[in-house]
Design an enzyme around this catalytic site. Structure first.
Site, PDB file in Angstrom:
ATOM      1  N   GLU A 221      25.965  -7.305 -22.987  1.00  6.89           N
ATOM      2  CA  GLU A 221      25.859  -6.640 -21.831  1.00  6.89           C
ATOM      3  C   GLU A 221      27.466  -6.129 -21.128  1.00  6.89           C
ATOM      4  O   GLU A 221      27.448  -5.075 -20.553  1.00  6.89           O
ATOM      5  CB  GLU A 221      24.880  -7.043 -20.976  1.00  6.89           C
ATOM      6  CG  GLU A 221      24.170  -6.218 -19.648  1.00  6.89           C
ATOM      7  CD  GLU A 221      24.945  -6.299 -18.464  1.00  6.89           C
ATOM      8  OE1 GLU A 221      24.960  -5.580 -17.522  1.00  6.89           O
ATOM      9  OE2 GLU A 221      26.167  -7.320 -18.307  1.00  6.89           O
ATOM     10  N   HIS A 332      32.060 -12.219 -10.703  1.00  6.36           N
ATOM     11  CA  HIS A 332      33.025 -12.162 -11.685  1.00  6.36           C
ATOM     12  C   HIS A 332      34.123 -13.059 -11.312  1.00  6.36           C
ATOM     13  O   HIS A 332      35.255 -12.690 -11.674  1.00  6.36           O
ATOM     14  CB  HIS A 332      33.398 -10.743 -12.336  1.00  6.36           C
ATOM     15  CG  HIS A 332      32.426 -10.225 -12.926  1.00  6.36           C
ATOM     16  ND1 HIS A 332      32.639  -9.091 -13.609  1.00  6.36           N
ATOM     17  CD2 HIS A 332      31.197 -10.476 -13.118  1.00  6.36           C
ATOM     18  CE1 HIS A 332      31.736  -8.599 -14.403  1.00  6.36           C
ATOM     19  NE2 HIS A 332      30.503  -9.396 -14.068  1.00  6.36           N
TER      20      HIS A 332
END
Ligand SMILES: [Zn+2]
Length: 357
Positions: A221, A332
């Protein structure tokens, strides 16, 4: 929360294209959960739960119509790196797999995984940008933000030993444990292991469901939503739900209009992102269901970035899609942080929907 399960999920590596170990771990965890499971050509892990309707005492004729097929997709890959170059000096150079902000990569401990099947061969390393430390850096050097290609990994070994152990393409992950900080759970790769966690917990706690559930832990993904399309092509569901994380920057320095979600305000119901506009009726249905069951939920939009809902919606003849998100601060980075109440809300909402679908 089952922090042990979450810690196992976040510390089992699975960079996009190298999902072998995390897939094996999830397969083990779900072995007794599914009626049938298989791995497809791309490496997506599928698990099927046949309908388990509530036993009824009435002698009403049995419903013989085909059950509604609901697909749930949670990507199991994480952002990370692969070895791009093994230097004659023994230092490694990396290729990033997925989106990193290089400002978050200074002074990190990483793990290099030379053997996908054997964790005993893993090697820890130190990641830093090349060049001089602050004591002796020039003013210009101090201001520069290096590119990922300018980072090096130091394995603390002689060059010959490094050359013997490491090859181009070896997976590299950031190393970080799970912390409980106030109401937050903090770790690396909560994007998207928190969705695997929510899915596993919801399916374990599901009592009865008239629908057929097709759970897919998808691959790749983070490098452009590559695994979900071929997966949904095989399933052809009536409804497809993408389970993922989203930006949550309810932080000093960010005005309310840019915050995307608020930590602790509940599970995120995605209206749109750059990959999909969710099915309007499904959005309304999830919103109403959350209200009815008194589950905290918040609508959200993301104008840049998308989830598996994109390929779920438009592969083959298309599917109706919905995206259920966990608000994630510092996304992230190695300090991704989710509110435990938002995780619980996502779990409850998923159960409520599947029991009613
Ligand atoms: Zn994600």
């Amino acid at each position: 929360m089952d922090l042990q399960l979450l810690e196992q999920l976040t510390t089992t590596p699975g960079v996009a294209g190298r999902e072998h170990r995390i897939r094996n771990f999830i397969a083990d965890q779900t072995a007794d959960l599914f009626d049938e499971s298989f791995v497809d050509e791309l490496g997506n892990l599928h698990g099927i739960l046949r309908p388990k309707p509530k036993p009824s005492k009435s002698k009403k004729k049995k419903n013989t119509a085909a059950p509604k097929k609901i697909m749930i997709a949670a990507h199991m890959d994480q952002i990370g790196f692969m070895v791009r170059h093994v230097g004659d000096d023994g230092f490694l150079r990396l290729q990033n797999i997925g989106g990193f902000d290089p400002r978050n990569l200074f002074a990190r401990v990483v793990t290099v995984h030379p053997d996908l099947n054997d964790p005993r061969k893993d090697l820890d390393g130190i990641m830093n940008p090349e060049g001089r430390p602050i004591h002796i850096a020039t003013e210009d050097e101090k201001k520069k933000i290096p590119d990922v290609s300018e980072f090096i990994v130091d394995l603390g070994l002689a060059p010959a030993a490094v050359k013997k152990k490491i090859k181009i393409g070896d997976m590299v992950t950031l190393k970080a444990p799970v912390y409980q900080i106030g109401n937050l759970i903090c770790s690396q790769c909560l994007d998207n292991r928190i969705a695997s966690y929510i899915a596993i917990r919801a399916l374990r706690n599901l009592k009865y469901h008239a629908c057929e559930i097709h759970m897919v832990f998808t691959v790749q993904e983070e490098v452009g939503l590559r695994g979900a399309g071929p997966a949904v092509y095989q399933v052809q569901p009536d409804v497809a739900i993408s389970l993922d994380t989203t930006v949550c920057c309810d932080l000093p320095g960010v005005p309310p209009k840019d915050r995307c979600t608020i930590s602790g305000d509940g599970v995120g119901l995605n209206v749109l992102d750059s990959a999909a506009i969710v099915d309007f009726e499904l959005l309304e249905e999830f919103d109403a269901l959350a209200k009815q069951k008194k589950i905290k939920a918040q609508r959200t939009m993301l104008h840049r970035g998308g989830t598996d809902a994109g390929p779920l919606q438009r592969t083959a003849a298309g599917s109706r899609v919905m995206t259920i998100l966990t608000p994630t601060r510092y996304i992230h980075t190695v300090t991704e942080a989710v509110h435990k109440n938002d995780v619980a809300a996502a779990e409850k909402l998923l159960i409520a929907y599947l029991e009613r679908a």
